[in-house]
Write a protein that holds these residues in place. Structure first.
Motif, PDB file in Angstrom:
ATOM      1  N   VAL B 319       6.226  -5.179   3.752  1.00 30.86           N
ATOM      2  CA  VAL B 319       7.415  -6.192   4.077  1.00 30.86           C
ATOM      3  C   VAL B 319       7.764  -5.848   5.546  1.00 30.86           C
ATOM      4  O   VAL B 319       8.215  -4.750   5.726  1.00 30.86           O
ATOM      5  N   GLY B 320       7.943  -6.798   6.479  1.00 29.27           N
ATOM      6  CA  GLY B 320       8.430  -6.654   7.614  1.00 29.27           C
ATOM      7  C   GLY B 320       9.504  -7.494   7.517  1.00 29.27           C
ATOM      8  O   GLY B 320       9.619  -8.621   7.213  1.00 29.27           O
ATOM      9  N   ASP B 321      10.922  -7.009   8.187  1.00 30.40           N
ATOM     10  CA  ASP B 321      12.098  -8.081   8.153  1.00 30.40           C
ATOM     11  C   ASP B 321      12.465  -7.969   9.639  1.00 30.40           C
ATOM     12  O   ASP B 321      11.936  -7.524  10.654  1.00 30.40           O
ATOM     13  N   GLY B 322      13.447  -8.867   9.667  1.00 28.49           N
ATOM     14  CA  GLY B 322      14.056  -9.453  10.835  1.00 28.49           C
ATOM     15  C   GLY B 322      14.657  -8.208  11.836  1.00 28.49           C
ATOM     16  O   GLY B 322      15.156  -8.325  12.822  1.00 28.49           O
ATOM     17  N   GLY B 323      15.107  -7.054  11.042  1.00 30.49           N
ATOM     18  CA  GLY B 323      15.708  -5.898  11.644  1.00 30.49           C
ATOM     19  C   GLY B 323      14.727  -5.076  12.388  1.00 30.49           C
ATOM     20  O   GLY B 323      14.792  -3.999  12.540  1.00 30.49           O
ATOM     21  N   GLY B 324      13.256  -5.387  12.151  1.00 28.00           N
ATOM     22  CA  GLY B 324      12.230  -4.412  12.335  1.00 28.00           C
ATOM     23  C   GLY B 324      11.730  -3.243  11.525  1.00 28.00           C
ATOM     24  O   GLY B 324      10.915  -2.811  11.664  1.00 28.00           O
ATOM     25  N   GLY B 325      12.462  -3.658  10.133  1.00 31.99           N
ATOM     26  CA  GLY B 325      12.145  -2.541   9.276  1.00 31.99           C
ATOM     27  C   GLY B 325      10.676  -2.791   8.649  1.00 31.99           C
ATOM     28  O   GLY B 325      10.267  -4.026   8.566  1.00 31.99           O
ATOM     29  N   VAL B 326       9.942  -1.639   8.489  1.00 33.91           N
ATOM     30  CA  VAL B 326       8.543  -1.954   7.687  1.00 33.91           C
ATOM     31  C   VAL B 326       8.654  -1.123   6.658  1.00 33.91           C
ATOM     32  O   VAL B 326       8.816   0.071   6.593  1.00 33.91           O
ATOM     33  N   ASN B 327       8.333  -1.915   5.401  1.00 32.63           N
ATOM     34  CA  ASN B 327       8.488  -1.030   3.989  1.00 32.63           C
ATOM     35  C   ASN B 327       7.298  -1.496   3.161  1.00 32.63           C
ATOM     36  O   ASN B 327       6.937  -2.742   3.186  1.00 32.63           O
ATOM     37  N   VAL B 328       6.748  -0.637   2.326  1.00 29.68           N
ATOM     38  CA  VAL B 328       5.700  -0.920   1.462  1.00 29.68           C
ATOM     39  C   VAL B 328       6.381  -1.157  -0.086  1.00 29.68           C
ATOM     40  O   VAL B 328       6.976  -0.096  -0.400  1.00 29.68           O
ATOM     41  N   TRP B 329       6.129  -1.975  -0.720  1.00 28.71           N
ATOM     42  CA  TRP B 329       6.584  -2.242  -1.952  1.00 28.71           C
ATOM     43  C   TRP B 329       5.380  -2.320  -3.099  1.00 28.71           C
ATOM     44  O   TRP B 329       4.429  -2.830  -2.595  1.00 28.71           O
ATOM     45  N   MET B 330       5.770  -2.013  -4.302  1.00 30.87           N
ATOM     46  CA  MET B 330       4.415  -2.104  -5.259  1.00 30.87           C
ATOM     47  C   MET B 330       5.171  -2.335  -6.385  1.00 30.87           C
ATOM     48  O   MET B 330       6.282  -1.963  -6.948  1.00 30.87           O
ATOM     49  N   GLN B 331       4.310  -3.011  -7.368  1.00 27.32           N
ATOM     50  CA  GLN B 331       4.637  -2.972  -8.813  1.00 27.32           C
ATOM     51  C   GLN B 331       4.642  -1.572  -9.478  1.00 27.32           C
ATOM     52  O   GLN B 331       3.664  -1.027  -9.622  1.00 27.32           O
ATOM     53  N   VAL B 332       5.800  -1.165 -10.002  1.00 31.90           N
ATOM     54  CA  VAL B 332       5.807   0.055 -10.870  1.00 31.90           C
ATOM     55  C   VAL B 332       6.020  -0.365 -12.205  1.00 31.90           C
ATOM     56  O   VAL B 332       7.026  -1.180 -12.631  1.00 31.90           O
ATOM     57  N   TRP B 341       7.318  -4.468 -15.704  1.00 36.85           N
ATOM     58  CA  TRP B 341       7.101  -4.064 -14.311  1.00 36.85           C
ATOM     59  C   TRP B 341       8.060  -4.350 -13.424  1.00 36.85           C
ATOM     60  O   TRP B 341       8.657  -5.458 -13.913  1.00 36.85           O
ATOM     61  N   PHE B 342       8.257  -3.737 -12.491  1.00 37.20           N
ATOM     62  CA  PHE B 342       9.371  -4.191 -11.540  1.00 37.20           C
ATOM     63  C   PHE B 342       8.695  -3.633  -9.883  1.00 37.20           C
ATOM     64  O   PHE B 342       7.992  -2.774  -9.983  1.00 37.20           O
ATOM     65  N   LEU B 343       9.168  -4.376  -8.943  1.00 36.03           N
ATOM     66  CA  LEU B 343       8.655  -4.229  -7.721  1.00 36.03           C
ATOM     67  C   LEU B 343       9.607  -3.034  -7.056  1.00 36.03           C
ATOM     68  O   LEU B 343      10.887  -3.199  -7.465  1.00 36.03           O
ATOM     69  N   GLU B 445       3.005   5.865 -11.360  1.00 36.16           N
ATOM     70  CA  GLU B 445       4.698   5.690 -11.586  1.00 36.16           C
ATOM     71  C   GLU B 445       5.618   6.344 -10.858  1.00 36.16           C
ATOM     72  O   GLU B 445       6.599   6.013 -10.593  1.00 36.16           O
ATOM     73  N   LYS B 446       5.223   7.672 -10.352  1.00 32.87           N
ATOM     74  CA  LYS B 446       6.105   8.432  -9.379  1.00 32.87           C
ATOM     75  C   LYS B 446       5.012   9.088  -8.573  1.00 32.87           C
ATOM     76  O   LYS B 446       3.781   9.422  -8.656  1.00 32.87           O
ATOM     77  N   PRO B 447       5.729   9.644  -7.456  1.00 31.93           N
ATOM     78  CA  PRO B 447       4.768  10.615  -6.483  1.00 31.93           C
ATOM     79  C   PRO B 447       4.234  11.908  -7.285  1.00 31.93           C
ATOM     80  O   PRO B 447       4.933  12.253  -7.905  1.00 31.93           O
ATOM     81  N   GLU B 448       3.191  12.004  -7.058  1.00 31.46           N
ATOM     82  CA  GLU B 448       2.526  13.060  -7.875  1.00 31.46           C
ATOM     83  C   GLU B 448       1.474  13.883  -6.694  1.00 31.46           C
ATOM     84  O   GLU B 448       1.011  13.384  -5.627  1.00 31.46           O
ATOM     85  N   PHE B 449       0.926  15.045  -6.933  1.00 25.95           N
ATOM     86  CA  PHE B 449      -0.047  15.745  -6.498  1.00 25.95           C
ATOM     87  C   PHE B 449      -1.091  15.273  -7.240  1.00 25.95           C
ATOM     88  O   PHE B 449      -1.420  15.701  -8.569  1.00 25.95           O
ATOM     89  N   VAL B 450      -2.167  14.801  -6.607  1.00 24.86           N
ATOM     90  CA  VAL B 450      -3.542  14.264  -7.331  1.00 24.86           C
ATOM     91  C   VAL B 450      -4.542  14.668  -6.330  1.00 24.86           C
ATOM     92  O   VAL B 450      -4.453  14.680  -5.113  1.00 24.86           O
TER      93      VAL B 450
END
Lengths: 532, 771
Positions: B319-332, B341-343, B445-450
């Motif tokens: 997702v890129g926005d008008g303020g220049g922010g760049v984020n990555v979203w995912m269904q979790v 699920w939610f984004l 579901e969460k950040p992990e060591f893999v």
């Protein structure tokens, strides 16, 4: 009681117990491997079980054990063989189901080139669609006949056709190389001769192939008819069979003879059936050759370092650095050496050699892939500390007085070293070399990634110029154990072989180590008197 | 005289040769370290621009693309022309007009694999594909672009211009969602099914789904004095409800209030994401093409959502926005939400200082390029959250593309220039954070060591976190040290202090144990010991107690034995006397297997383990490895600490004994403390050996990269992992370098351990020499 504990004697017994445990562990390990490894080739009796449901099972007893979670009941693991018919080698039989157990003398064990053993009785010989019965006495001569024709086939396939293929490949590469050059008259001429050569080879290949088919047909003509335990008949070509024997009829001497011939086959034969049967000769050969090449590389380096440390270096920074390096080389995990060998020797040096000298074969790598040379050099790095330490020991046991004597007679340092010190320190150098060899023979992890394969098509030493092929991949005893024991499709059937291979490796390593220890002790004794 | 000169020369030469040869080991270690480090270093380097080139364009660009080899670029112009530009010389060598457009212009465009889907300014869509075919002629390679058009399809019956479009298509189903300039959202799907008789059946649906999003605009923006008819049509709508469109025409006036600014559809053709000017994302589930419904509405930014795009694999949404922010979203996964699920915002990348205009994902990995209106261009990698490259142009970028091999970025700008950057970006997915920290991967579901270096599919993302492997190494090492340290040190203490002189030959026997190839130990551990342990586990639990008991019994019997029988040895032969007792204890333990299982574990130890302790039992487990590796380490610890203890100066021992201390007191209070540096270095060296042990771990564990301390399941260690994976990893690839990094870690660890041990040992030697 408290006072008694304060004397410490019980603790002494505890420490003694720890030592005993260590000793028992090593002793137990050696005994275990000997038992499992030596028993494999003894001819097992063939047992015939009649079961309650009326079926008959014939085979060798592999194992007896109590049924888990069922008190007092036992079961037997029977090696029923005949993998081509039954699909598996082993069968579990509940002892409670067994009605009768007999050892029929007419049962034969057929050792085959494919599909493992077959158990059954010989019905007769089939030739030209006629079945004739045969005497058991005549079987050996028949077998010998088929064996010689098989040897002939093998010679043709491996030696002659292999030879043609080898020369063909050489010519092909040469042709590729020439076709890249500027086309001049001379080059054209060379290309023409090579093409003629290749045509000739093609021709002779076809001839050999014809002979081969003929031989095969002839060999296949004779077949044996075997009656299996369940009443089925199986017909198979005689040349598929390596050995026929009647284990239930054998006397003690026959058994011993059989045992020896099997052991000979094991150490001198080629593997069959994905390494689960036959011999381990290529693995022994590969191990020995790798260790030899490694010794050639490691001894000069190790001895130079030791001589430097003992005779030349004063307590300088370099000397201290060398010492730290040596002790660190000894501690670096062997797999790290493997990674280094892979990256540095194979991909960096080997890759460049390929680009410079073997560009016509690219993209097929010649030296840019694992091979016996790279594996040996990797292990040479790994074993440098062993040689350094033992040589240093040897050098330090030479009394200073001997050196001083030499100097007093006017010899230079080099002369003293070469003519006086080194000869006296030879046992130390030899000890180091032997220990290094023992270490290298048992090491597997770095070899796995620098050139060992499960089945090498040809030995690194053969009759083709230049005779020693350092770029070839090779087989190794240690890797053989890992591969057959853990990556073979039929681990259960392969385990006895692995134990025997383990025994060979264990003996090799133990004998090398014992030799080294004995030699070291002799060295110590010699100079403990000299320095008095 | 001449002879003497020659001898002197030879002597000098030998001196230098030997010094040089002696220093070779230092050289080897250096080469070792430097070489491995050089192989690892590129992992942590960012990307690099190799070449920048600019080529002219002729018109207003809507989309650009490039072939695999970055030889030919194309640009699609608004007027419906496609132009091919040779990137080697900048010539526009071919211009092709899309005939299917029929004088309309391109209003919007979407990229679906190799296809471009164009939305026209008169309500039609048109799919074209651009292929680059290679041909060889006399060894020369030429690349020829080819364009094929599909028929244009009218999607909006009102023939309004389509200002946003997204389209995905497989062999059987094709779905397009278009947004018209007057604010309607149209979903069109085509399904082709072959029936039993081989006749193709086509099912087409076209639906106006404006109301799904429009309801929110109504809820927010409906003025109070709006007409009753609108109330009747829309008033019933609740957020999240499935919406049937009753009266679409009535909504028209309100549509423009909620401005849709971006659309994106995933390749399953089930999830449609709509970005709005208010910074929200509508997740519309269109699995059932007849009944699409709003699954979720989420505020992603305070600014307009200016660009939406999927990462490779169509799971993560950039997702890129008008303020220049760049984020990555995912269904979790989430139990609380109705769909399960939610984004969720997963990764935040470095933001631009101006609205993000375009995003181009990589076709190889989870990387993407973002371009903002101030001319800044970022090369990002989602999982590692790195911005690998910052580029700049003077003008406003209008279109951006990432080359198929992810080795080039191309943009078209408002000055009608095509700018190409050839980049080298070999390892975008690795950073110190992904190698040694938790990373949030798709599907987790969460950040992990893999650690999972290879997978079955093409868009599989390698997960290269070394922590599980380091954990495995530590686990194996610790368990083996628990076995080896007490046995090794106590046995050494006995051998050095109490063992009878004539029995000193025992020492080389144990040295031989050190020479046992680890492949033999590993083989026995995996194929003999592991099944055995599984069978007689209860016996092994009671075995230590029985052994201690047997030692006590032996001791008692020894006391009873008349001195005459003890022979000329007296003390010092306990160890031999103990052999039958310990063998007996081991045998007794195996005989008591069944009984102890029913007494201790209620009949089934596996059940007991899982019920009472919650532990899972694997056949090849850490206990087996610990024991076997302990076996390998014992002789090392034994020999070095025995050396240290026997070298304790005699005068110390004699003094202690003379003062009336018992031999045990002397051993514990004098010998052990004096020799402690030596023992320490013995333990260190044993530790180093266990850390680097490969074959035993490889053969006696299941090699599963899991992280728990359970004694009865397996692990995957660094060394074994290298042995397994390096033969299959391509040279210079990320996995190859990460494995080199594992080797470097092992190297450094053992280097530190060994150096430490060596220093301690040297200090000890100096101290002894003073005593």
């Amino acid at each position: 009681m408290k006072r008694f504990f304060r004397t410490g004697i019980p603790y002494i017994w505890l420490t003694a117990g720890m030592l005993t445990i260590s000793l028992l562990m090593i002793g137990g390990l050696i005994v275990l491997i000997m038992l499992k490894g030596l028993g494999e080739f003894w001819p097992h009796k063939t047992v015939k079980f009649t079961l309650q449901n009326g079926t008959v099972a014939l085979g060798e007893i592999a194992k007896k054990e109590s049924v888990p979670h069922k008190k007092g009941s036992y079961r037997t693991k029977l090696k029923i063989g005949n993998r081509d018919i039954y699909g598996m080698d082993f069968k579990w039989i509940d002892n409670a189901d067994i009605v009768s157990e007999e050892y029929p003398t007419n049962v034969l064990t057929f050792e085959r080139r494919e599909w493992g053993n077959m158990y059954g009785s010989l019905e007769g010989l089939k030739q030209d669609d006629r079945i004739t019965s045969v005497d058991l006495e005549k079987v050996p001569s028949l077998l010998e006949e088929s064996q010689t024709s098989f040897a002939k086939i093998q010679y043709l396939e491996k030696k002659e056709i292999g030879n043609i293929n080898y020369r063909m490949e050489k010519n092909r590469l040469e042709l590729k190389r020439l076709s890249r050059l500027q086309p001049s008259g001379e080059v054209q001429k060379k290309i023409a001769t090579i093409k003629a050569n290749m045509d000739f080879l093609e021709q002779s290949y076809k001839e050999k192939e014809n002979i081969l088919t003929e031989l095969y047909n002839k060999a296949k003509a004779k077949e044996v008819v075997v009656l299996l335990a369940d009443g089925r008949e199986k017909i198979m070509p005689l040349f598929q069979i390596i050995r026929i024997y009647a284990p239930n009829k054998m006397g003690v001497f026959a058994r011993i003879g059989f045992y020896i011939s099997k052991i000979w086959e094991f150490v001198s034969g080629n593997p069959r059936e994905a390494n689960t049967e036959g011999g381990i000769f290529p693995a022994i050969f590969g191990t020995v050759m790798m260790v030899m090449i490694m010794s050639i590389a490691v001894v000069p380096l190790g001895v130079l370092t030791a001589v430097y440390l003992r005779e030349y270096a004063r307590d300088s920074i370099i000397a201290r650095l060398v010492r730290i390096s040596v002790s660190n080389l000894a501690g670096v995990p062997s797999i790290v050496f493997g990674v280094f060998g892979l990256g540095f020797f194979i991909y960096f040096i080997g890759g460049n050699i390929d680009r410079l000298f073997f560009s016509e074969a690219l993209p097929t790598p010649t030296f840019g892939t694992g091979g016996i040379l790279w594996a040996s050099l990797t292990l040479a790095l790994l074993t440098v500390p062993v040689v350094v330490v033992a040589t240093e020991e040897g050098l330090s046991s030479v009394p200073i007085s001997i050196r001083e004597g030499s100097y007093a007679l006017g010899a230079t340092k080099l002369e003293t070293l070469w003519k006086v010190v080194l000869p006296q320190a030879t046992p130390g150098i030899l000890t180091g070399t032997i220990l290094a060899m023992a270490r290298a023979a048992g090491e597997v992890a770095p070899l796995m990634i620098t050139g060992v394969v499960k089945l090498a098509p040809s030995l690194p030493l053969d009759g083709h110029f230049p005779y020693i092929h350092l770029e070839r991949k090779f087989m190794h005893l240690g890797f053989h154990i890992y591969d057959v024991g853990f990556q073979s499709p039929n681990v259960e059937a392969a385990i006895p072989m692995v134990y025997t291979t383990t025994l060979v490796l264990l003996f090799t390593v133990l004998i090398l180590n014992l030799t080294a220890i004995v030699m070291r002790n002799k060295l110590k004794r010699k100079y403990s008197t000299a320095s008095l | 005289m001449k002879n003497l000169k020659r001898r002197k020369f030879a002597d000098k030469a030998a001196h230098w040769t030997i010094t040089f040869g002696g220093a070779a080991t230092v050289f080897i270690i250096l080469v070792f370290f430097v070489f491995i480090f050089l192989e690892v270093y590129p992992l942590l380097k960012g990307a690099k621009v190799l070449k920048q080139s600019t080529h002219p364009l002729n018109g207003e660009v809507v989309s650009i693309g490039v072939d695999e080899q970055q030889e030919i670029a194309y640009s699609a112009y608004k007027d419906g022309d496609i132009e091919f530009i040779s990137l080697s010389n900048g010539h526009a060598f071919k211009r092709h007009h899309i005939t299917g457009l029929n004088d309309s212009a391109i209003a919007s465009i979407d990229n679906d694999n190799n296809h471009l889907v164009l939305g026209t300014n008169n309500g039609s869509i048109l799919k074209i594909s651009i292929d680059f075919s290679e041909s060889f002629d006399k060894g020369e390679r030429t690349v020829l672009p080819e364009i094929s058009e599909e028929e244009s399809v009218l999607i909006d019956d009102e023939k309004k211009g389509i200002d946003y479009i997204t389209s995905r298509g497989g062999d059987t189903t094709k779905v397009t969602v278009a947004h018209t300039e007057d604010g309607r959202l149209i979903l069109k799907s085509t399904e082709t099914r072959s029936t039993l008789f081989g006749v193709e059946e086509r099912k087409e649906t076209k639906k106006d789904i404006t109301s799904i999003t429009a309801q929110y605009s109504l809820n927010q923006f409906i003025p109070p004095n709006s007409s009753p008819s609108q109330e009747g049509g829309v008033g019933k709508l609740k957020p999240g409800t499935t919406l049937a469109i009753h009266n679409p025409t009535n909504l028209t006036e309100q549509r423009n209030k909620l401005e849709i600014t971006s659309l994106v559809l995933d390749h399953c053709m089930e999830n449609l994401y709509v970005g709005t000017s208010s910074g929200e994302i509508f997740h519309i589930n269109i699995k059932d093409k007849e009944n699409p419904f709003l699954q979720e509405k989420i505020k992603v930014s305070n600014k307009t959502v200016t660009a939406l795009c999927f990462l490779l694999g169509d799971v993560s949404l950039i997702v890129g926005d008008g303020g220049g922010g760049v984020n990555v979203w995912m269904q979790v996964r989430d139990e609380k939400s109705s769909s399960g699920w939610f984004l969720k915002k997963i990764h935040t990348l470095k933001s631009h200082n101006a609205p993000v205009l375009a995003i181009a994902p990589s076709k190889r990995d989870k990387g993407f390029v973002t371009a903002a209106s101030n001319g800044t261009i970022h090369l990002n990698h989602a999982t590692s959250e790195q911005t690998l490259l910052n580029l700049e142009t003077k003008s406003i970028p209008t279109a951006v593309t990432f080359s198929p091999k992810a080795d080039g970025i191309l943009i078209a700008d408002s000055n009608s220039k095509l700018v190409q950057w050839n980049i080298s970006n070999p390892h975008p997915e690795t950073s110190l954070k992904t190698l040694f920290g938790r990373a949030w991967y798709e599907g987790y579901e969460k950040p992990e060591f893999v650690w999972q270096s290879s997978g079955g599919t093409d868009d599989f993302e390698p997960k290269l976190c070394l922590i599980p492997l380091i954990f495995g190494t530590i686990k194996g090492t610790i368990y083996s040290m628990i076995i080896a340290v007490p046995i090794g040190i106590l046995a050494a203490l006995y051998t050095s202090q109490f063992l009878h002189k004539t029995l000193k030959t025992i020492k080389p026997l144990i040295e031989i144990m050190a020479a046992l190839p680890s492949v033999i130990l590993g083989f026995l551990a995996g194929l003999w010991l592991a099944p055995l342990v599984e069978r007689i586990f209860p016996a092994l639990v009671i075995m230590p107690f029985l052994i201690i008991l047997s030692i006590a019994t032996a001791f008692y019997l020894w006391k009873l034995l008349p001195t005459r029988l003890k022979g000329r040895y007296g003390y010092g032969v306990e160890t031999l006397f103990l052999i039958p007792f310990i063998v007996g204890a081991v045998y007794a333990a195996t005989q008591l297997n069944v009984i102890s299982e029913s007494l201790l574990f209620g009949g089934d130890y596996r059940e007991w383990l899982s019920n009472i302790l919650g532990l899972k039992y694997d056949q090849r487990n850490a206990a087996v490895v610990g024991f076997t590796m302990g076996f390998a380490v014992i002789p090392l610890i034994f020999t070095i600490s025995e050396d240290a203890m026997s070298n304790v100066p005699h005068n110390l021992v004699s003094a202690s004994l003379a003062l009336g201390a018992t031999s045990w007191q002397t051993a514990i209070r004098v010998v052990l403390p004096t020799a402690s540096p030596g023992i320490f270095s013995a333990v260190m060296i044993g530790f180093g050996r266990a850390v680097g042990e490969t074959m035993i771990v490889l053969m006696a564990t299941g090699n599963t990269p899991i992280m728990d301390w359970n004694l009865f399941n397996g692990f995957r260690a660094l060394a074994a992992n290298i042995a397994v994976e390096i033969p299959e990893s391509p040279v210079g690839g990320t996995l190859y370098r990460v494995l080199f990094m594992a080797a470097l870690l092992l190297f450094i660890t053992t280097f530190i351990i060994n150096t430490l041990a060596e220093i301690v040992r040297q200090k000890m030697r100096r101290r002894y020499s003073k005593l």
